[in-house]
Design a protein around this motif. Sequence first.
Motif, short mmCIF file in Angstrom:
data_model
loop_
_atom_site.label_atom_id
_atom_site.label_comp_id
_atom_site.label_asym_id
_atom_site.label_seq_id
_atom_site.Cartn_x
_atom_site.Cartn_y
_atom_site.Cartn_z
N UNK A 1 39.06 -31.18 -22.41
CA UNK A 1 39.01 -32.40 -21.59
C UNK A 1 40.27 -33.23 -21.72
N UNK A 2 40.87 -33.25 -22.90
CA UNK A 2 42.13 -33.99 -23.05
C UNK A 2 43.22 -33.35 -22.20
N UNK A 3 43.32 -32.03 -22.24
CA UNK A 3 44.31 -31.35 -21.42
C UNK A 3 44.03 -31.59 -19.94
N UNK A 4 42.78 -31.48 -19.53
CA UNK A 4 42.42 -31.65 -18.12
C UNK A 4 42.69 -33.07 -17.62
N UNK A 5 42.61 -34.04 -18.51
CA UNK A 5 42.84 -35.43 -18.09
C UNK A 5 44.29 -35.67 -17.71
N UNK B 1 42.86 -42.59 -24.58
CA UNK B 1 43.41 -41.97 -25.76
C UNK B 1 44.93 -41.95 -25.65
N UNK B 2 45.60 -42.31 -26.72
CA UNK B 2 47.06 -42.31 -26.72
C UNK B 2 47.59 -40.89 -26.88
N UNK B 3 48.86 -40.74 -26.60
CA UNK B 3 49.50 -39.44 -26.78
C UNK B 3 49.40 -38.98 -28.23
N UNK B 4 49.62 -39.89 -29.15
CA UNK B 4 49.56 -39.55 -30.57
C UNK B 4 48.15 -39.11 -30.97
N UNK C 1 47.53 -35.57 -29.54
CA UNK C 1 48.23 -34.57 -30.33
C UNK C 1 47.54 -34.34 -31.68
N UNK C 2 47.08 -35.41 -32.30
CA UNK C 2 46.40 -35.30 -33.59
C UNK C 2 45.08 -34.54 -33.46
N UNK C 3 44.33 -34.80 -32.40
CA UNK C 3 43.07 -34.10 -32.20
C UNK C 3 43.31 -32.60 -32.00
N UNK C 4 44.30 -32.25 -31.19
CA UNK C 4 44.62 -30.84 -30.96
C UNK C 4 45.08 -30.20 -32.27
N UNK C 5 45.92 -30.90 -33.02
CA UNK C 5 46.41 -30.37 -34.29
C UNK C 5 45.24 -30.14 -35.26
N UNK C 6 44.36 -31.10 -35.37
CA UNK C 6 43.22 -30.98 -36.28
C UNK C 6 42.32 -29.82 -35.86
N UNK D 1 54.06 -29.99 -24.78
CA UNK D 1 54.61 -29.83 -23.43
C UNK D 1 53.87 -30.71 -22.42
N UNK D 2 52.55 -30.76 -22.55
CA UNK D 2 51.73 -31.51 -21.59
C UNK D 2 51.69 -33.00 -21.92
N UNK D 3 51.40 -33.35 -23.18
CA UNK D 3 51.18 -34.75 -23.55
C UNK D 3 52.48 -35.52 -23.77
N UNK D 4 53.46 -34.90 -24.39
CA UNK D 4 54.70 -35.60 -24.73
C UNK D 4 55.73 -35.46 -23.61
N UNK D 5 55.99 -34.23 -23.21
CA UNK D 5 57.00 -34.00 -22.18
C UNK D 5 56.47 -34.28 -20.78
N UNK D 6 55.14 -34.25 -20.63
CA UNK D 6 54.48 -34.46 -19.33
C UNK D 6 55.13 -33.59 -18.25
#
Length: 147
Positions: A93-97, A1-4, A7-12, A32-37
């Motif tokens: 799971x996305x955050x944990x990955x 899964x891409x960063x975008x 982010x879209x899944x979390x936003x939705x 903070x996690x996906x973009x800034x890492x």
Amino acid sequence: MTTEEALELVKKYSEEMPSRISAEILNSLADYVFVKKAIGNFSRENEIYRAIKIQAENPSEKFETEDESDKSVTNHPKRYMNKSGIEAIDVIEIFCSMTDGASAFNLGTAVKYLARLGKKTKNVQEEWKKVLWYVDRLIDMDHPVIG
């Protein structure tokens, strides 16, 4: 899964969360996690942490308890799913990955409490305290920087 996509899944998912504050924090945490890492640099001086701490001390939202019949549901309880079919576990799971080991556990558990805030219990202060407790554990441990 891409960063975008992440982010879209979390936003939705967050669009249908009953707690606007929890949704805002979840989206900020995703950035903070996906973009800034930068989860390895997360600290008590971070604005996300401060927002969680404020809510743990004095929550500004109140909610009614969900339908009691949902409490015994093991698979797909309503408190973890939104109307679009996205479940909290997908978000967790996305955050944990993005990290591993105990860091993933603490981050994922904090996200779990954020995701269900306002759905499981009237005692949202206790839910916020749980978010804070897991974020404190994440900060206090020696965890890797996401790369």
